[in-house]
Design a protein around this motif. Structure first.
Motif, PDB file in Angstrom:
ATOM      1  N   ALA A  17       0.782  -1.090  -0.205  1.00  0.00           N
ATOM      2  CA  ALA A  17      -0.009   0.065  -0.151  1.00  0.00           C
ATOM      3  C   ALA A  17       0.825   1.336   0.022  1.00  0.00           C
ATOM      4  O   ALA A  17       0.407   2.334  -0.712  1.00  0.00           O
ATOM      5  N   ALA A  18       1.957   1.087   0.889  1.00  0.00           N
ATOM      6  CA  ALA A  18       2.907   2.343   0.913  1.00  0.00           C
ATOM      7  C   ALA A  18       3.510   2.700  -0.553  1.00  0.00           C
ATOM      8  O   ALA A  18       3.669   3.779  -1.021  1.00  0.00           O
ATOM      9  N   LEU A  19       3.681   1.607  -1.369  1.00  0.00           N
ATOM     10  CA  LEU A  19       4.179   1.765  -2.714  1.00  0.00           C
ATOM     11  C   LEU A  19       3.306   2.390  -3.518  1.00  0.00           C
ATOM     12  O   LEU A  19       3.375   3.177  -4.372  1.00  0.00           O
ATOM     13  N   GLU A  20       1.909   1.787  -3.586  1.00  0.00           N
ATOM     14  CA  GLU A  20       0.859   2.308  -4.144  1.00  0.00           C
ATOM     15  C   GLU A  20       0.685   3.908  -3.987  1.00  0.00           C
ATOM     16  O   GLU A  20       0.440   4.750  -5.001  1.00  0.00           O
ATOM     17  N   VAL A  21       0.735   4.407  -2.615  1.00  0.00           N
ATOM     18  CA  VAL A  21       0.766   5.765  -2.434  1.00  0.00           C
ATOM     19  C   VAL A  21       1.925   6.631  -3.014  1.00  0.00           C
ATOM     20  O   VAL A  21       1.776   7.604  -3.491  1.00  0.00           O
ATOM     21  N   ALA A  22       3.105   6.129  -2.749  1.00  0.00           N
ATOM     22  CA  ALA A  22       4.231   6.797  -3.225  1.00  0.00           C
ATOM     23  C   ALA A  22       4.174   6.834  -4.779  1.00  0.00           C
ATOM     24  O   ALA A  22       4.734   7.840  -5.365  1.00  0.00           O
ATOM     25  N   THR A  23       3.613   5.945  -5.544  1.00  0.00           N
ATOM     26  CA  THR A  23       3.559   6.333  -7.198  1.00  0.00           C
ATOM     27  C   THR A  23       2.783   7.307  -7.475  1.00  0.00           C
ATOM     28  O   THR A  23       2.793   8.001  -8.588  1.00  0.00           O
ATOM     29  N   ARG A  24       1.615   7.663  -6.588  1.00  0.00           N
ATOM     30  CA  ARG A  24       0.920   8.809  -6.865  1.00  0.00           C
ATOM     31  C   ARG A  24       1.332  10.020  -6.123  1.00  0.00           C
ATOM     32  O   ARG A  24       1.026  11.246  -6.587  1.00  0.00           O
ATOM     33  N   LEU A  25       2.603  10.029  -5.154  1.00  0.00           N
ATOM     34  CA  LEU A  25       3.032  11.202  -4.771  1.00  0.00           C
ATOM     35  C   LEU A  25       4.499  11.888  -5.315  1.00  0.00           C
ATOM     36  O   LEU A  25       4.610  13.034  -5.192  1.00  0.00           O
ATOM     37  N   VAL A  26       4.929  10.892  -6.033  1.00  0.00           N
ATOM     38  CA  VAL A  26       6.165  11.262  -6.719  1.00  0.00           C
ATOM     39  C   VAL A  26       5.538  12.263  -8.074  1.00  0.00           C
ATOM     40  O   VAL A  26       4.881  11.761  -8.800  1.00  0.00           O
ATOM     41  N   ALA A  27       6.563  13.089  -8.256  1.00  0.00           N
ATOM     42  CA  ALA A  27       6.381  14.141  -9.547  1.00  0.00           C
ATOM     43  C   ALA A  27       6.400  13.100 -10.829  1.00  0.00           C
ATOM     44  O   ALA A  27       7.243  12.236 -11.023  1.00  0.00           O
ATOM     45  N   ALA A  28       5.465  13.507 -11.603  1.00  0.00           N
ATOM     46  CA  ALA A  28       5.444  12.707 -13.085  1.00  0.00           C
ATOM     47  C   ALA A  28       6.794  12.881 -13.815  1.00  0.00           C
ATOM     48  O   ALA A  28       7.175  11.661 -14.442  1.00  0.00           O
ATOM     49  N   ASP A  29       7.610  13.939 -13.682  1.00  0.00           N
ATOM     50  CA  ASP A  29       8.796  13.902 -14.259  1.00  0.00           C
ATOM     51  C   ASP A  29       9.872  13.541 -13.558  1.00  0.00           C
ATOM     52  O   ASP A  29      11.245  13.598 -13.761  1.00  0.00           O
ATOM     53  N   LYS A 103      19.147   9.392   4.037  1.00  0.00           N
ATOM     54  CA  LYS A 103      20.238  10.324   3.942  1.00  0.00           C
ATOM     55  C   LYS A 103      21.241  10.198   2.848  1.00  0.00           C
ATOM     56  O   LYS A 103      21.458  10.888   2.320  1.00  0.00           O
ATOM     57  N   ARG A 104      21.746   9.084   2.263  1.00  0.00           N
ATOM     58  CA  ARG A 104      22.532   8.731   1.476  1.00  0.00           C
ATOM     59  C   ARG A 104      21.957   9.105   0.060  1.00  0.00           C
ATOM     60  O   ARG A 104      22.537  10.195  -0.899  1.00  0.00           O
ATOM     61  N   LEU A 105      20.538   8.853  -0.077  1.00  0.00           N
ATOM     62  CA  LEU A 105      19.991   9.297  -1.404  1.00  0.00           C
ATOM     63  C   LEU A 105      19.386  10.703  -1.396  1.00  0.00           C
ATOM     64  O   LEU A 105      18.935  11.298  -2.429  1.00  0.00           O
ATOM     65  N   GLY A 106      19.515  11.367  -0.375  1.00  0.00           N
ATOM     66  CA  GLY A 106      18.883  12.464  -0.211  1.00  0.00           C
ATOM     67  C   GLY A 106      17.328  12.993  -0.679  1.00  0.00           C
ATOM     68  O   GLY A 106      17.156  13.769  -1.092  1.00  0.00           O
ATOM     69  N   VAL A 107      16.620  11.879  -0.376  1.00  0.00           N
ATOM     70  CA  VAL A 107      15.385  11.644  -0.489  1.00  0.00           C
ATOM     71  C   VAL A 107      14.265  12.841   0.000  1.00  0.00           C
ATOM     72  O   VAL A 107      14.690  13.419   1.166  1.00  0.00           O
ATOM     73  N   ASP A 108      13.261  13.338  -0.619  1.00  0.00           N
ATOM     74  CA  ASP A 108      12.377  14.265  -0.053  1.00  0.00           C
ATOM     75  C   ASP A 108      11.425  13.578   0.878  1.00  0.00           C
ATOM     76  O   ASP A 108      10.932  14.347   1.953  1.00  0.00           O
ATOM     77  N   ALA A 109      11.321  12.277   0.856  1.00  0.00           N
ATOM     78  CA  ALA A 109      10.197  11.492   1.659  1.00  0.00           C
ATOM     79  C   ALA A 109      10.739  10.117   1.615  1.00  0.00           C
ATOM     80  O   ALA A 109      11.027   9.600   0.717  1.00  0.00           O
ATOM     81  N   VAL A 110      10.143   9.599   2.885  1.00  0.00           N
ATOM     82  CA  VAL A 110      10.140   7.981   3.046  1.00  0.00           C
ATOM     83  C   VAL A 110       8.441   7.871   3.048  1.00  0.00           C
ATOM     84  O   VAL A 110       7.733   8.361   4.043  1.00  0.00           O
ATOM     85  N   VAL A 111       7.987   6.859   2.261  1.00  0.00           N
ATOM     86  CA  VAL A 111       6.579   6.259   2.315  1.00  0.00           C
ATOM     87  C   VAL A 111       6.929   4.741   2.746  1.00  0.00           C
ATOM     88  O   VAL A 111       7.320   4.119   1.809  1.00  0.00           O
ATOM     89  N   MET A 112       6.154   4.725   3.827  1.00  0.00           N
ATOM     90  CA  MET A 112       6.420   3.280   4.442  1.00  0.00           C
ATOM     91  C   MET A 112       5.018   2.731   5.110  1.00  0.00           C
ATOM     92  O   MET A 112       3.951   3.718   5.641  1.00  0.00           O
TER      93      MET A 112
END
Length: 144
Positions: A17-29, A103-112
């Motif tokens: 479910a977290a991956l499903e949400v993340a696919t909708r939250l990440v910018a299309a580009d 931290k290594r990737l410098g991501v904007d968010a963790v969705v879990m």
């Protein structure tokens, strides 16, 4: 919308479910959707990774193989492919590994997911997600 998101998966319904949400939250580009599976390193003992008629896998190969299997299963369940998300497999303790990768990737968010594959089903928020929420260097979105 987020430009980069890390999604830890363990094969549980919550991580799917977290991956499903993340696919909708990440910018299309954005090209930065990372799917992380963390495997506890197997104990060193004779017979690690032995399959009849095949050479034994070392501990790192076994971690990578199991992690890729979990990620591939979740990709199929969600309907995405490796072009849409970058798989990462690491050995270690889940909370520490998630925090280190964020931290290594410098991501904007963790969705879990709120809970993973554990024997403790009564907790509203699992210990891994609880620790990540309080220590992560970025936004954390917990999916129930």
């Amino acid at each position: 919308m987020y430009q980069s998101i890390l999604v830890p998966v363990d094969g549980s319904d919550q991580s799917r479910a977290a991956l499903e949400v993340a696919t909708r939250l990440v910018a299309a580009d954005a090209q930065s959707l990372y799917v992380l599976n963390t495997q506890e390193a197997p104990l060193a003992e004779d017979g690690i990774g032995k399959v009849a008629g095949a050479p034994a896998l070392n501990a790192e190969e076994l971690v990578q193989q199991k992690g890729r299997e979990v990620i591939e299963q979740v990709y199929q369940q969600v309907g995405i492919d490796s072009q849409q998300a970058q798989p990462i497999v690491r050995a270690g303790k889940p909370a520490q590994t998630i925090l280190a990768e964020a931290k290594r990737l410098g991501v904007d968010a963790v969705v879990m997911g709120s809970r993973g594959n554990s024997n403790i089903k009564s907790l509203v928020v699992g210990s891994v997600s609880h620790r990540v929420m309080h220590v992560a260097p970025c936004a954390v979105i917990v999916v129930g």
